[in-house]
Scaffold this active site. Structure first.
Site, mmCIF file in Angstrom:
data_model
loop_
_atom_site.group_PDB
_atom_site.id
_atom_site.type_symbol
_atom_site.label_atom_id
_atom_site.label_comp_id
_atom_site.label_asym_id
_atom_site.label_seq_id
_atom_site.Cartn_x
_atom_site.Cartn_y
_atom_site.Cartn_z
ATOM 1 N N LYS A 206 0.850 -1.199 0.000
ATOM 2 C CA LYS A 206 0.000 0.000 0.000
ATOM 3 C C LYS A 206 0.883 1.246 0.000
ATOM 4 O O LYS A 206 1.970 1.225 0.563
ATOM 5 C CB LYS A 206 -0.858 0.029 1.274
ATOM 6 C CG LYS A 206 -2.030 -0.918 1.293
ATOM 7 C CD LYS A 206 -2.814 -0.741 2.596
ATOM 8 C CE LYS A 206 -3.959 -1.739 2.698
ATOM 9 N NZ LYS A 206 -5.009 -1.539 1.705
ATOM 10 N N ARG B 148 -10.396 -11.336 1.726
ATOM 11 C CA ARG B 148 -11.224 -12.383 1.118
ATOM 12 C C ARG B 148 -10.493 -13.720 1.138
ATOM 13 O O ARG B 148 -11.112 -14.776 1.144
ATOM 14 C CB ARG B 148 -11.631 -11.978 -0.300
ATOM 15 C CG ARG B 148 -10.488 -11.837 -1.269
ATOM 16 C CD ARG B 148 -10.862 -11.038 -2.507
ATOM 17 N NE ARG B 148 -11.037 -9.620 -2.203
ATOM 18 C CZ ARG B 148 -11.492 -8.713 -3.076
ATOM 19 N NH1 ARG B 148 -11.818 -9.074 -4.300
ATOM 20 N NH2 ARG B 148 -11.624 -7.457 -2.722
HETATM 21 N N1 BES Z 1 -8.033 -3.758 4.321
HETATM 22 C C1 BES Z 1 -8.254 -3.355 2.991
HETATM 23 C C2 BES Z 1 -9.575 -2.625 2.804
HETATM 24 C C3 BES Z 1 -9.699 -1.288 3.500
HETATM 25 C C4 BES Z 1 -9.399 -0.127 2.827
HETATM 26 C C5 BES Z 1 -10.166 -1.212 4.797
HETATM 27 C C6 BES Z 1 -9.547 1.098 3.469
HETATM 28 C C7 BES Z 1 -10.301 -0.007 5.434
HETATM 29 C C8 BES Z 1 -9.997 1.151 4.774
HETATM 30 C C9 BES Z 1 -8.277 -4.559 2.055
HETATM 31 O O1 BES Z 1 -7.489 -5.628 2.455
HETATM 32 C C10 BES Z 1 -7.769 -4.101 0.728
HETATM 33 O O2 BES Z 1 -6.695 -3.597 0.663
HETATM 34 N N2 BES Z 1 -8.592 -4.269 -0.300
HETATM 35 C C11 BES Z 1 -8.224 -3.865 -1.623
HETATM 36 C C12 BES Z 1 -8.829 -4.847 -2.588
HETATM 37 C C13 BES Z 1 -8.370 -4.685 -4.010
HETATM 38 C C14 BES Z 1 -6.886 -4.897 -4.107
HETATM 39 C C15 BES Z 1 -9.113 -5.663 -4.864
HETATM 40 C C16 BES Z 1 -8.762 -2.453 -1.864
HETATM 41 O O3 BES Z 1 -9.828 -2.117 -1.353
HETATM 42 O O4 BES Z 1 -8.083 -1.690 -2.527
HETATM 43 ZN ZN ZN Z 2 -5.460 -5.413 1.885
#
Ligand code: BES
Ligand code: ZN
Ligand code: ZN
Length: 492
Positions: free
Chosen positions: A271, A345
């Site tokens: 990230k 997921r």
């Molecule tokens: N933990 C994150 C989702 C999240 C984002 C929670 C902001 C709280 C605040 C999750 O694991 C994630 O990073 N999801 C990705 C999925 C994508 C790569 C398909 C996302 O939301 O960008």
């Molecule tokens: Zn994530």
């Protein structure tokens, strides 16, 4: 610790809070056992009291009143019977009490509302949640004065025994939310899977059995996806199985599953720095499940409940899972990991596979799953998806009562195409920019077998940057109260 009591007459030394609503150009008190002359309300209005929901105004030395300090709490123009409004007002009153250093407060509970008991519970929750702050790492001593006694002046039609029950239920619910907030606000390095599993063990009691599975168990159970996500982390994973059994025959059997990523760096699909700052909150689903179990022995519902929590960090360590790796879930399905940041997921694939092997009537999972949830719904709503209308309706009812808003998104079958992989059964992401939250749900559905299931994506509401009346900046502990209402079959 705040002590709550009920009385039929306010204490003249304590500030007295009363609920008012703006009707046209005038403010009116919501009737209770005591009546304020309208001239007092007019004074407040003239002195700038606006009357939006949760607004408060302190009247000093009002003539002929039972207290020398009257705190007006505005319910706004919203529904006068909505517990959420009173919860919000009570939280504002608690903040006001904290700022002013009041140790006692009386609150007049209105009598002309549909269910004063429900309002009493909501007000209790509001006082406790509004008083919350996370001070563990602050080098400042506690303020010498804090709110210690709250006396509710209850309408005579609410019998004192019932009123005590409402206060108790409100306190239990709020204490659980606070427990969840403390877990979410804790530093990520201080809440590794082992530590959280240890805390979960501490929830064991005569009605709750706790099993913690470690790395070897997970291998034996073929939870290869949870193990896969864990590979980049220096800390081993854990899988917690909490099991609450009521003393009397269970009316129903449920499984509640919570995403437990103790820190989400994104893994190798790292990230950006700014997106990582709140990722200690990626275990908010897990915290909600633990908090619900904390309340169960006190609320004693006649429902058998399994709490399932997959725990791991998502880190980019030497052996981290790589984009392109294929992992096999406990139910046998293979998943091509194309983005290691879509790890929620993945660990839920194993947790839901496990849940679907249990003898349960319904499965509900709670997860900070997709950033897309905030794009779709903003920061006021969690997303609700599921394969059973009656279950979703019960969750909606429970959420109406808790004031924790949910909005349903469709579990669109035709989007299944988006998660089909060239090399495995599934891939862990869909088309970028397309229905991210729905795709999360569509993916999870692959692991629930034939069970009735609902998924609540709380990524939009698990953390508040600015804070609000009910919650200071940080973890919110959202869905604890909704799930408790759902378990208890409570509706608004
Ligand atoms: N933990 C994150 C989702 C999240 C984002 C929670 C902001 C709280 C605040 C999750 O694991 C994630 O990073 N999801 C990705 C999925 C994508 C790569 C398909 C996302 O939301 O960008
Ligand atoms: Zn994530
Ligand atoms: Zn995550």
């Amino acid at each position: 610790m705040i002590r709550f009591s009920t009385t039929s007459r306010p204490d003249s030394d304590a500030p007295l809070a009363v609920f008012v609503h703006p009707s046209g150009a005038v403010l009116r008190q919501i009737p209770s056992s005591l009546t304020l002359p309208s001239s007092l309300l007019t004074t407040a209005r003239e002195d700038g009291f606006e009357g939006k929901t949760g607004g408060s105004f302190l009247l000093r030395n009002p003539s002929g009143q039972p207290s020398s300090r009257l705190l007006l709490l505005s319910v706004g123009t919203g529904a006068a019977n909505d517990p959420a409004v009173y919860r919000h007002c009570a939280a504002s009153a608690a903040r006001r009490a904290k700022d002013a250093g009041w140790e006692t407060l009386s609150i007049l509970i209105p009598s002309n509302i549909k269910d004063p008991g429900l309002i009493l519970q909501a007000v209790t929750e509001g006082i406790l949640l509004g008083s919350y702050s996370y001070t563990k790492y602050k080098n400042v001593s506690k303020p010498s004065k804090s709110l210690q006694n709250v006396a509710f002046v209850v309408p005579s039609r609410l019998n004192p025994r019932r009123a005590q029950g409402n206060i108790q239920r409100g306190s239990i619910a709020a204490d659980s939310v606070i427990y969840a907030r403390d877990l979410i606000n804790e530093s990520p390095s201080q809440k590794t899977p082992d530590t959280l599993a240890g805390l979960a063990r501490g929830l064991a009691c005569p009605s709750i059995q706790v099993n913690v599975f470690g790395k070897k168990d997970l291998l034996r159970m073929k939870m290869m996806v949870l193990l896969g996500v864990n590979r980049g982390s220096a800390h081993p994973p854990a899988f917690v199985h909490l099991h609450y059994r009521p003393k009397t025959k269970a009316r129903k059997r449920l499984a509640i599953v919570g995403k437990g990523i103790t820190f989400d760096s994104g893994g190798l699909s790292l990230k950006p720095a700014d997106s990582m700052t709140t990722m200690k909150s990626d275990m908010s689903g897990a915290a909600a499940v633990m908090a619900v179990f904390k309340a169960l022995p006190l609320l004693k519902p006649a429902v058998e409940i399994h709490g399932l929590i997959p725990l791991t960090e998502n880190m980019p360590g030497d052996d981290a899972c790589k984009p392109g790796d294929v992992l096999q879930a406990m139910n046998g399905k293979t998943i091509e990991v194309l983005n290691t940041d879509a790890e929620g997921r993945l660990i839920l694939a194993d947790a839901l596979s496990y849940a679907s092997t249990l003898t349960v009537d319904e499965i509900v999972d709670v997860a900070t799953l997709t950033g897309a949830c905030t794009i779709a719904l903003g920061r006021e709503y969690a997303a609700l998806l599921g394969n059973d209308t009656a279950l979703k309706n019960r969750l909606k009812e429970a959420s109406r009562l808790s004031g924790e808003k949910v909005w349903e998104l469709p579990l669109e079958k035709n989007y299944r195409d988006h998660i089909l992989s060239d090399v495995a059964d599934l891939k862990n992401m869909g088309n970028p920019g397309e229905a991210g939250t729905i795709i999360g749900g569509v993916f999870l559905q692959e692991f629930i077998g034939q069970k009735k299931w609902a998924h609540i994506d709380i990524a939009s509401v698990s953390w508040t940057k600015k804070g609000n009346a009910l919650c200071p900046p940080g973890g919110t502990g959202v869905m604890v109260r909704t799930i408790l209402n759902y378990i208890l079959g409570r509706t608004a």
